[in-house]
Enzyme design. Structure first.
Site, PDB file in Angstrom:
ATOM      1  CG  ASP A  43      29.130  37.329  15.936  1.00  0.00           C
ATOM      2  OD1 ASP A  43      28.775  36.774  16.997  1.00  0.00           O
ATOM      3  OD2 ASP A  43      28.398  37.409  14.927  1.00  0.00           O
ATOM      4  N   GLY A 102      20.092  34.480  16.244  1.00  0.00           N
ATOM      5  CA  GLY A 102      19.305  33.295  15.956  1.00  0.00           C
ATOM      6  C   GLY A 102      18.932  32.538  17.226  1.00  0.00           C
ATOM      7  NE  ARG A 123      26.313  35.454  17.186  1.00  0.00           N
ATOM      8  CZ  ARG A 123      25.488  35.506  16.145  1.00  0.00           C
ATOM      9  NH1 ARG A 123      24.301  34.937  16.201  1.00  0.00           N
ATOM     10  NH2 ARG A 123      25.840  36.122  15.033  1.00  0.00           N
ATOM     11  CD  GLU A 177      27.668  40.870  12.107  1.00  0.00           C
ATOM     12  OE1 GLU A 177      26.590  40.269  12.172  1.00  0.00           O
ATOM     13  OE2 GLU A 177      28.162  41.290  11.051  1.00  0.00           O
ATOM     14  CE1 TYR A 215      19.778  30.410  10.812  1.00  0.00           C
ATOM     15  CE2 TYR A 215      20.464  31.779   8.965  1.00  0.00           C
ATOM     16  CZ  TYR A 215      20.219  31.620  10.315  1.00  0.00           C
ATOM     17  OH  TYR A 215      20.419  32.667  11.168  1.00  0.00           O
ATOM     18  CB  SER A 242      20.863  35.522   8.569  1.00  0.00           C
ATOM     19  OG  SER A 242      20.189  35.352   9.785  1.00  0.00           O
ATOM     20  CD  GLU A 274      18.462  38.382   9.115  1.00  0.00           C
ATOM     21  OE1 GLU A 274      19.008  37.671   9.992  1.00  0.00           O
ATOM     22  OE2 GLU A 274      18.552  39.619   9.088  1.00  0.00           O
ATOM     23  CG  ASN A 327      24.437  39.384  15.184  1.00  0.00           C
ATOM     24  OD1 ASN A 327      23.937  39.588  14.089  1.00  0.00           O
ATOM     25  ND2 ASN A 327      25.717  39.070  15.335  1.00  0.00           N
TER      26      ASN A 327
END
Length: 360
Positions: free
Chosen positions: A292, A316, A290, A310, A251, A182, A17, A312
């Protein structure tokens, strides 16, 4: 506080990443400058060298520009010099390093050893949230709903029959490296042949792999913020442009639709916010994360309307990323968010320092 705050933005890194980190780092630096912080850019090359990019950076203007490519021509800087506190300033590190060697507790441990405050969860939380099988065990132990899954060791794939895995989990399934983000190395497969191929690809990214049941429903994300007391943002929703929200969708293709806030009933908003905080607490999150979810309003079991996908811990931070967007619609713009994250980093550092004792 009368001292100036110097924010060391660590970007790049050794993971797959790396390129995403360059864009995230640019946005973080821009917001930090707007918040009145001194920004010190430090890059980590793909082979692990710490380097100094040019001192004067062009204004990225929030348009998604990336920080400089980290090539061999940049001067090397040692980690201790990069993290050295100067007179008259407070130093905080923001490791904008997605994936392994940045989001997994390694850089966090380095900062702990150096006695430097840093943004984001600590060593333990970073490590367990990065490792999907481990975080799922902690979430399940806390009574939170997670998808059924099987964890495999890359060196023992020959011992597993893909047909048996599909029989156990159903079809389709997702294949994921245990430690990556990602959607790198992630595949949605339906047949035993596809599953075998996806496992070989995922094994190129990690020693441990996850095969997970397909969860029907909408993809909902919630940002959490805080230290001992976490608070949740308004939820957002991802509508993938393809079969799932993969790397290209995130992305490159610009085909996914991101809704912030998500169109959810009031009671569902309260439920998912509560679950996001509970998930963060179960994995000892501080600073930011974050969380999800999959949302199936018609789920047979009401407690499984929302299933945790999950967590994070360095999500991002590009101009279009969900974490800053969710806080923007929840009352914190980019500069305010970065300032709050820095404050949380300093508060945690001072709190933990009060417990440090040296034997005499």
């Amino acid at each position: 506080m009368t001292e100036r705050i110097r924010l060391v933005v660590l970007y790049g890194g050794r993971s797959a990443e790396h390129e995403v980190s360059r864009v995230s780092g640019s946005y973080v630096a821009e917001c930090a400058r707007a918040a009145g912080l001194d920004v010190d850019l430090v890059g980590i090359t793909r082979d692990g060298r710490w380097v100094r990019p040019p001192a004067q950076m062009p204004d990225q203007g929030g348009a998604g520009g990336a920080l400089p490519t980290l090539g061999d021509d940049l001067p090397t800087v040692s980690a201790d010099r990069a993290l050295e506190r100067r007179s008259g300033e407070s130093l905080v590190v923001f490791p904008v390093l997605h994936g392994p060697f940045g989001e997994d507790g390694t850089v966090q441990g380095l900062c702990e050893m150096a006695g430097v405050p840093y943004v984001g969860p600590g060593v333990l939380s970073s490590a367990v949230c990065m490792d999907k099988p481990t975080s799922k065990r902690l979430l399940a132990a806390a009574g939170l709903p997670v998808a059924r899954h099987v964890t495999l060791v890359a060196g023992s794939l020959g011992k597993w029959d893909p047909s048996n895995l599909l029989a156990e989990l159903g079809s389709p399934v997702f294949v994921k490296p245990a430690n990556l983000g990602s959607s790198v190395g992630v595949a949605k497969v339906r047949t035993a042949v596809e599953l075998a191929g996806a496992l070989e690809v995922a094994a190129g990214y990690d020693d441990r792999l996850l095969v997970e049941e397909f969860m029907a429903g909408r993809e909902i994300e919630v940002a959490v913020l805080g230290n001992e007391q976490l608070r949740a943002s308004q939820p957002g929703e991802i509508v993938p442009g393809g079969e799932f929200y993969d790397y290209a969708d995130k992305y490159h293709n610009d085909t996914a639709s991101l809704f912030a806030p998500a169109d959810l009933p009031t009671e569902a908003i309260a439920e998912v916010q509560q679950l996001a905080v509970a998930a963060g607490q179960a994995c000892s999150v501080e600073g930011l994360a974050r969380v999800d979810f999959f949302y199936d309003e018609a789920a047979v079991e009401p407690r499984r309307r929302f299933v945790v996908s999950e967590i994070n811990t360095i999500p991002g931070f590009t101009p279009i990323s969900m974490y800053p967007r969710l806080w923007a619609v929840s009352g914190l713009d980019g500069p305010q968010l970065i300032a709050e994250l820095v404050r949380l980093a300093l508060d945690r550092h001072h709190r933990r320092a009060a417990h440090t004792r040296t034997e005499r």
